[in-house]
Design a protein around this motif. Sequence first.
Motif, short mmCIF file in Angstrom:
data_model
loop_
_atom_site.label_atom_id
_atom_site.label_comp_id
_atom_site.label_asym_id
_atom_site.label_seq_id
_atom_site.Cartn_x
_atom_site.Cartn_y
_atom_site.Cartn_z
N LEU A 39 0.82 -1.21 0.00
CA LEU A 39 0.00 0.00 0.00
C LEU A 39 0.85 1.25 0.00
O LEU A 39 1.87 1.32 0.68
N GLY A 40 0.38 2.26 -0.73
CA GLY A 40 1.08 3.54 -0.78
C GLY A 40 0.27 4.69 -0.22
O GLY A 40 0.84 5.66 0.27
N THR A 41 -1.07 4.59 -0.30
CA THR A 41 -1.93 5.67 0.19
C THR A 41 -3.22 5.09 0.75
O THR A 41 -3.61 3.96 0.42
N VAL A 42 -3.90 5.88 1.58
CA VAL A 42 -5.19 5.45 2.13
C VAL A 42 -6.24 5.34 1.04
O VAL A 42 -7.25 4.66 1.21
N ALA A 43 -6.01 5.98 -0.11
CA ALA A 43 -6.95 5.90 -1.23
C ALA A 43 -7.07 4.48 -1.78
O ALA A 43 -8.04 4.15 -2.45
N GLU A 44 -6.10 3.61 -1.47
CA GLU A 44 -6.14 2.22 -1.92
C GLU A 44 -7.00 1.33 -1.01
O GLU A 44 -7.35 0.21 -1.40
N LEU A 45 -7.34 1.80 0.16
CA LEU A 45 -8.04 0.96 1.13
C LEU A 45 -9.44 0.52 0.69
O LEU A 45 -9.84 -0.61 0.99
N PRO A 46 -10.23 1.34 -0.02
CA PRO A 46 -11.53 0.82 -0.48
C PRO A 46 -11.39 -0.44 -1.35
O PRO A 46 -12.18 -1.38 -1.22
N GLY A 49 -16.20 -13.10 2.17
CA GLY A 49 -17.59 -12.79 2.49
C GLY A 49 -18.53 -13.94 2.22
O GLY A 49 -18.16 -14.97 1.69
N GLY A 50 -19.75 -13.74 2.58
CA GLY A 50 -20.80 -14.73 2.41
C GLY A 50 -21.75 -14.64 3.57
O GLY A 50 -21.41 -14.07 4.62
N PRO A 51 -22.94 -15.16 3.42
CA PRO A 51 -23.95 -15.03 4.48
C PRO A 51 -23.51 -15.59 5.83
O PRO A 51 -23.77 -15.02 6.86
N ARG A 52 -22.79 -16.73 5.81
CA ARG A 52 -22.38 -17.35 7.07
C ARG A 52 -21.26 -16.59 7.76
O ARG A 52 -21.06 -16.71 8.96
N SER A 53 -20.47 -15.84 7.00
CA SER A 53 -19.30 -15.20 7.58
C SER A 53 -19.36 -13.67 7.53
O SER A 53 -18.33 -13.02 7.65
N ALA A 54 -20.54 -13.10 7.38
CA ALA A 54 -20.66 -11.65 7.23
C ALA A 54 -20.11 -10.90 8.44
O ALA A 54 -19.37 -9.92 8.28
N ASP A 55 -20.42 -11.35 9.65
CA ASP A 55 -19.94 -10.66 10.85
C ASP A 55 -18.42 -10.73 10.94
O ASP A 55 -17.77 -9.72 11.19
N LEU A 56 -17.85 -11.90 10.73
CA LEU A 56 -16.39 -12.04 10.77
C LEU A 56 -15.74 -11.18 9.69
O LEU A 56 -14.76 -10.49 9.95
N CYS A 57 -16.30 -11.19 8.50
CA CYS A 57 -15.75 -10.39 7.41
C CYS A 57 -15.77 -8.90 7.77
O CYS A 57 -14.79 -8.20 7.53
N ASP A 58 -16.86 -8.43 8.35
CA ASP A 58 -16.94 -7.03 8.78
C ASP A 58 -15.85 -6.70 9.78
O ASP A 58 -15.20 -5.65 9.70
N ARG A 59 -15.62 -7.60 10.75
CA ARG A 59 -14.60 -7.36 11.77
C ARG A 59 -13.19 -7.40 11.16
O ARG A 59 -12.33 -6.59 11.53
N LEU A 60 -12.96 -8.31 10.22
CA LEU A 60 -11.66 -8.38 9.55
C LEU A 60 -11.39 -7.10 8.75
O LEU A 60 -10.30 -6.54 8.81
N VAL A 61 -12.41 -6.65 8.02
CA VAL A 61 -12.26 -5.43 7.23
C VAL A 61 -11.99 -4.24 8.15
O VAL A 61 -11.11 -3.42 7.87
N LEU A 62 -12.70 -4.15 9.26
CA LEU A 62 -12.49 -3.05 10.20
C LEU A 62 -11.07 -3.08 10.77
O LEU A 62 -10.37 -2.06 10.79
N ALA A 63 -10.63 -4.25 11.23
CA ALA A 63 -9.28 -4.35 11.81
C ALA A 63 -8.22 -4.02 10.76
O ALA A 63 -7.29 -3.24 11.03
N LEU A 64 -8.35 -4.59 9.57
CA LEU A 64 -7.37 -4.33 8.51
C LEU A 64 -7.35 -2.85 8.14
O LEU A 64 -6.29 -2.25 8.01
N ASP A 65 -8.51 -2.26 7.99
CA ASP A 65 -8.60 -0.85 7.62
C ASP A 65 -7.97 0.05 8.68
O ASP A 65 -7.21 0.96 8.35
N GLU A 66 -8.26 -0.20 9.94
CA GLU A 66 -7.70 0.62 11.03
C GLU A 66 -6.17 0.48 11.08
O GLU A 66 -5.45 1.46 11.20
N MET A 67 -5.70 -0.77 11.01
CA MET A 67 -4.26 -1.00 11.11
C MET A 67 -3.52 -0.43 9.91
O MET A 67 -2.46 0.19 10.05
N ALA A 68 -4.07 -0.62 8.70
CA ALA A 68 -3.42 -0.11 7.49
C ALA A 68 -3.44 1.41 7.45
O ALA A 68 -2.43 2.04 7.09
#
Length: 140
Positions: free
Chosen positions: A26-33, A44-63
């Motif tokens: 990564l070079g800029t925050v503009a790449e995070l979306p 993602g998927g119906p069974r893992s939506a909550d986990l996926c949301d938490r992974l995306v949040l953690a990755l986004d915050e850390m990055a």
Amino acid sequence: MTGEAARQLWPSARPPVAPEHLAWRLGTVAELPQVRAEVRAHLGGPRSADLCDRLVLALDEMASNALRHGGGEVRASVRPVADRWLVEVCDGAPGSPPTPAVGRDPSEGGLGLYLIAELAVEHGWYVSAGAKHVWAVLAP
């Protein structure tokens, strides 16, 4: 919370060993979306939506922290560890440990590391090869 207590919130420790899965330079925050979209597409998927949301949040915050405060090359990854997922981000600031905000009004931000610590079953940071690695393991 004092500064020392905040530092203890993110202990110096190595993560569990995990195979490569999804990884980005990564070079800029503009790449995070795009990174968020890739995580959702792969995990993602119906069974893992909550986990996926938490992974995306953690990755986004850390990055975003690494890109804003770390400097140097930023690398991020999401890797499987048994039935859990390891999120790891490294940057070029080995002398700057992850430091949660202390004494700041919550409306000013800076609460991401606290949030990740609450979401994770394990978390920490370490220095290797001149880079700081910040990581968290999330469970379903």
